[in-house]
Design an enzyme around this catalytic site. Structure first.
Site, short mmCIF file in Angstrom:
data_model
loop_
_atom_site.label_atom_id
_atom_site.label_comp_id
_atom_site.label_asym_id
_atom_site.label_seq_id
_atom_site.Cartn_x
_atom_site.Cartn_y
_atom_site.Cartn_z
N TYR A 1 12.41 -2.65 -4.76
CA TYR A 1 12.02 -3.62 -3.71
C TYR A 1 12.35 -5.03 -4.17
CZ TYR A 1 9.73 -0.65 -0.30
OH TYR A 1 9.49 0.25 0.70
N GLY B 1 -13.64 11.65 7.59
CA GLY B 1 -13.03 12.72 8.39
C GLY B 1 -11.65 12.35 8.87
N ARG C 1 -19.70 12.43 9.14
CA ARG C 1 -20.89 12.21 9.97
C ARG C 1 -20.74 12.71 11.40
NH1 ARG C 1 -20.19 6.67 12.50
NH2 ARG C 1 -18.10 6.15 11.85
N THR D 1 3.26 2.97 8.05
CA THR D 1 4.36 2.24 7.43
C THR D 1 5.55 1.99 8.37
OG1 THR D 1 3.81 2.75 5.18
CG2 THR D 1 6.14 2.49 5.65
N CYS E 1 1.32 6.14 1.03
CA CYS E 1 2.19 7.26 1.44
C CYS E 1 2.93 7.92 0.28
CB CYS E 1 3.26 6.79 2.41
SG CYS E 1 2.90 5.31 3.36
N TYR F 1 -7.46 10.98 8.22
CA TYR F 1 -6.34 11.67 7.56
C TYR F 1 -6.36 11.51 6.04
CZ TYR F 1 -3.35 7.49 6.93
OH TYR F 1 -2.81 6.29 6.52
N GLU G 1 -6.45 14.72 3.55
CA GLU G 1 -5.31 14.85 2.64
C GLU G 1 -5.79 14.95 1.18
OE1 GLU G 1 -1.75 12.63 5.14
OE2 GLU G 1 -2.87 11.46 3.70
N ASP H 1 -0.67 -3.62 9.16
CA ASP H 1 -2.09 -3.23 9.21
C ASP H 1 -3.04 -4.40 9.46
OD1 ASP H 1 -1.05 -0.79 8.57
OD2 ASP H 1 -2.33 -0.43 6.81
N LYS I 1 0.80 9.45 -2.64
CA LYS I 1 0.03 10.53 -2.02
C LYS I 1 0.91 11.77 -1.80
CE LYS I 1 0.09 10.90 2.26
NZ LYS I 1 -0.15 10.37 3.61
N THR J 1 0.82 -1.21 0.00
CA THR J 1 0.00 0.00 0.00
C THR J 1 0.86 1.26 0.00
OG1 THR J 1 -1.69 -1.20 1.22
CG2 THR J 1 -1.84 1.20 1.25
N CYS J 2 1.84 1.31 0.88
CA CYS J 2 2.62 2.55 1.04
C CYS J 2 3.23 3.00 -0.28
CB CYS J 2 3.70 2.32 2.09
SG CYS J 2 4.79 3.74 2.27
N GLY K 1 -12.46 4.81 6.26
CA GLY K 1 -11.75 3.83 7.07
C GLY K 1 -11.22 2.67 6.26
N ALA L 1 -1.73 -16.10 -1.89
CA ALA L 1 -1.42 -17.25 -1.04
C ALA L 1 -2.41 -17.33 0.11
CB ALA L 1 0.00 -17.14 -0.50
N GLU M 1 10.87 27.51 16.45
CA GLU M 1 11.51 28.12 17.63
C GLU M 1 10.50 28.35 18.75
OE1 GLU M 1 12.92 32.38 17.26
OE2 GLU M 1 12.13 32.17 15.23
N HIS N 1 16.50 30.88 14.88
CA HIS N 1 15.69 32.00 14.39
C HIS N 1 16.06 32.36 12.95
CE1 HIS N 1 13.34 35.63 14.85
NE2 HIS N 1 14.35 36.33 14.35
#
Ligand code: FAD
Length: 460
Positions: free
Chosen positions: A99, A177, A200, A312, A48, A179, A183, A304, A51, A42-43, A263, A115, A442, A437
């Site tokens: 990968y 609602g 909702r 991740t 991730c 992340y 996003e 997950d 996205k 997925t990532c 979800g 599998a 800061e 600064h």
């Protein structure tokens, strides 16, 4: 004939499975890994990484607008979705190949197939082949959930499809609602869509600090995203060329795309859990102990699919710890406390540790330090935006137990702050650090005045 074909069979080539397979092989185990879709999981393929690439793309819009106050004249900028998606796909293919190369170098045999377990030691591949394994690791991840069935659900997309839309949608309705919902709201709005977010509950980002939730909502609305809370989508109707989205509130919204980010659920269906005797936990994921061992002694599960903290780096850490525990002679339990997390909304959120609400429930005394200010860049750009920085402090020990940032660079700030929080740094340590600064961060070390202090309300 050997009793087992391999020491370890990994089901799922995502963040957790790939790390576990590689480390186990480096410890000397013979490893086979099955991936039914694309290596990286997925990532890498539809989470991730793509996205964040879309987030980068969406932020140019604001940069072009802000440039005028700094003396730039930017000619009318136009955006091409097809180019963005093609370039993104090229990068994802490169990562997927990397990968594969890493696993091959470690000596892991990869089989591109689905599998499932037949029993605790036997895995069946899609072509009917059987593999006998001493240990099995289930790392099948999660999948988007559509929530309650509604009329017209067949027109609804999830984040999976959002990465591959053939055309750029001018009007988007997103339900959710969490992340992923906020996003994608920021991505589509930044790229030029009219976005409506429907959720909702009473406010977005349940589970995050209440100040953060409120702050982000105000900032999103200031960027033109309509946020409807306390209502749901009840129907999506095909209206020849576009859709009409009907809400419980009675509103009807025209849209070119309707996305649900309502979800994700663990991928536990049809992988032979029952046949092998693996039990499910109350959270809907595979039940595991501190070492990611399931209720069957030779079967482990990470990431997950266990529904612990669905990020991740957590899946990777769990996969690595599993390999060290079983094949490295070094039993390792993963510490799931103080895991930093970000929301790549516009503006961004970075957070680690307890929210104010959690601290007030758990600690005898909670001190809050809070700063809200206009970032330096906004003085010349004229953008109406503020940064929020908040520290949650244990009033008795002086330890900083939570750090929450909303604003540009928040994720980068939270990663560094997480080291201090994890080490148990005190507010006095933050105060003793000289500011860097001019930065937004800061404020983390210059907030001297306590904003509020709360004693825990004794339970009845
Ligand atoms: C839109 C989106 C954005 C996200 N953004 C972030 C972020 O910014 N930061 C962050 O930390 N996390 C983010 N996440 C979460 C992150 O992607 C997951 O936590 C992480 O990928 C989990 O890794 P995993 O190894 O458990 O599962 P996955 O990465 O999902 O891998 C599971 C793999 O198993 C394969 N599989 C499943 N069943 C079988 C089977 N029976 N046989 C063979 N193969 C199978 C799947 O095809 C998949 O490749 C995001 C997720 C989404 C959806």
């Amino acid at each position: 004939m050997a009793e087992h074909d391999v020491d370890l069979f990994v089901i799922g080539g995502g963040s957790g499975g790939v790390r576990a397979a590689r480390i186990a092989a480096e410890h000397g185990a013979s490893v086979m890994l099955a991936e039914e879709y694309r290596l990286g999981g997925t990532c890498v393929i539809r989470g991730c990484v793509p996205k964040k690439l879309l987030v980068y793309a969406s932020r140019f819009h604001g940069e072009f607008e802000d440039a005028a106050g700094f003396g730039w004249t930017v000619p009318h900028a136009s955006f091409d979705w097809t180019t963005l998606i093609a370039n993104k796909d090229r990068e994802i293919a490169r990562l997927e190949a990397a990968y594969g190369a890493t696993l091959a170098k470690a000596g892991v045999k990869v089989v591109k197939t689905r599998a499932a377990l037949l029993d605790a030691h036997t895995i069946r591949l899609a072509d009917g082949a059987r593999v006998r394994a001493r240990y099995v690791l289930i790392a099948t991840g999660g999948t988007p959930s559509y929530g309650d069935p509604i009329f017209g659900i067949e027109y609804v997309i999830t984040s999976n499809e959002a990465f591959h839309l053939p055309d750029f949608p001018r009007r988007v309705v997103i339900q959710g609602g969490g992340y992923i919902a906020v996003e994608f709201a920021g991505i589509f709005a930044g790229l030029g869509s009219h976005v409506t977010l429907v959720y909702r509950r009473e406010n977005i980002l349940r589970g995050f600090d209440d100040d953060v939730r409120h702050h982000l909502r105000v900032e999103m609305e200031a960027r033109g995203i309509r946020v409807f809370t306390g209502c749901k989508v009840v129907a999506v109707e095909d209206a020849a060329g576009h859709f009409v989205v009907r809400l419980t509130s009675g509103s009807q919204i025209p849209a070119d795309r309707v996305m649900f980010a309502t979800g994700r659920v663990p991928n536990i269906a049809k992988i032979g859990l029952k046949e092998a005797g693996v039990e499910i936990a109350k959270n809907g994921g595979i039940a595991v102990d501190d070492y990611s061992r399931t209720t069957v002694a030779n079967i482990y599960a990470v990431g997950d699919v266990t529904n612990r903290i669905n990020l991740t780096p957590v899946a990777i850490r769990e996969g690595h710890a599993f390999a060290d525990t079983v094949f490295g002679g070094k039993p390792t339990a993963v510490d799931h406390t103080n895991v930093p997390t970000a929301v790549f909304s516009e503006p961004e959120i970075g957070t680690v540790g307890l929210t104010e609400g959690q601290a007030r429930e758990r600690l005898a005394q909670t001190d809050i330090y809070k700063a809200m200010f206009k970032p330096l860049k906004a003085t010349l750009s004229g953008r109406q935006t503020t940064v929020l920085i908040k520290l949650v402090v244990d009033g008795l020990s002086d330890r900083v137990v939570g750090c929450h940032v909303v604003g540009e660079g928040a994720a980068e700030i939270a990663q560094i702050a997480a080291i201090a929080v994890k080490m148990g740094a005190k507010k006095a340590d933050f105060d003793a650090t000289i500011a860097l600064h001019p930065t937004a961060a800061e404020e983390l070390v210059t907030m001297r005045k306590r904003f509020a202090s709360f004693a825990r309300v004794a339970a009845e």
